[in-house]
Design a protein around this motif. Structure first.
Motif: not given
Length: 289
Positions: A33-61
């Motif tokens: 049911e997918y088009h050729k060359n379609s991508y999705g996430p590997i269905n294996s997940w981990v919690k973000p590290s504090p470093e990941d959160i710092a990269i993703l969360a918007a700072p005030e500026d």
């Protein structure tokens, strides 16, 4: 592979730890049911590290309307609109005809919803006199990890496309950074999911082309960019963020590799989608509440 700095997240409750997971990478979608060359996430997940959160969360500026094309904002609907949603009972909607039948029986309830949601969307606009459109009100059920179907050039079938960049502003990559963004409102009492790569299209091309092994990709369309990104970076994490009941996200979906996901929902996914130029940070009503 570590997350790169680009697209930021803003949530009204700052509950990033409870909302976020990262995939261990991406994979080619093999289902018929997918088009050729379609991508999705590997269905294996981990919690973000504090470093990941710092990269993703918007700072005030970063919290500026000028960065609407690099920010995802998550807000809760006002209580009065939530009450109308519950009165309409979007949870029990199975087909569009269900809404049509309910409208014919209780037009005043739907008129109240239309009025309140319209006023609410107006408050989210960066420029009050700018245009916006109610793009769709999809009612979906989906057994797959991504949920968007579309036609692609040269293929007649309406198939799932996997993680993608929307093309409402056109097909060329040059239009991505200046495109409008999108509101998607969860009208039900079950959570849904937004999946995305936290690098904007313009940053993929102009800032990280060498880092992402895409030096030669200087032209082409959005589908070609997405395919090249995943082919060259299969271990780059896909971000999964939960959109809680009666919440919405504002996201630059014409400048972002993304898709929605229903996950383990029991009910149909009922959303309202609007296109325009909307603030991804605290709007006036949120500051007042």
């Amino acid at each position: 592979m570590a997350l790169l700095e680009s697209v930021k997240l803003y949530a009204h409750d700052n509950d990033f730890l409870g909302r976020l997971e990262l995939s261990v990478g991406s994979e080619l979608m093999q289902h018929v049911e997918y088009h050729k060359n379609s991508y999705g996430p590997i269905n294996s997940w981990v919690k973000p590290s504090p470093e990941d959160i710092a990269i993703l969360a918007a700072p005030e500026d970063h919290l500026s309307d000028q960065l609407y094309n690099k920010t995802i904002g998550i807000f809760k609907l006002p209580d009065e609109i939530i009450a109308v949603c519950k009165n309409i009972d979007f949870d029990s909607v199975l087909f569009r005809k269900d809404l049509q039948e309910r409208f014919s029986k209780e037009p005043t309830v739907f008129q109240a919803f239309e009025k309140q949601i319209g006023e609410y969307i107006e408050q989210l606009k960066i420029e009050q006199d700018s245009d916006h459109i109610i793009h769709a009100m999809p009612i979906l059920a989906n057994p797959h990890i991504t949920m968007t179907r579309k036609f692609i050039s040269g293929v007649e079938d309406y198939l799932f496309c996997g993680l993608h960049v929307d093309g409402d502003s056109g097909d060329s990559l040059e239009e991505c950074a200046s495109a409008d963004n999108r509101i998607s409102i969860n009208l039900t009492s079950e959570p849904r999911v937004l999946l995305f790569i936290n690098i904007s299209v313009d940053d993929i091309l102009n800032k990280y082309a060498h880092t992402l092994h895409l030096d030669t990709l200087l032209a082409g369309n959005r589908d070609a960019l997405v395919r090249a990104f995943f082919e060259a970076n299969p271990h780059y994490p896909v971000v999964k963020i939960i959109i809680k009941p009666y919440e919405l996200y504002v996201a630059p979906t014409d400048n972002l590799i993304h898709d929605g996901s229903i996950g383990g929902r029991k009910q149909k996914d009922v959303t309202l989608v609007a296109l325009g130029r909307f603030s991804p940070i605290s709007p006036a009503w949120a500051k007042a509440n």
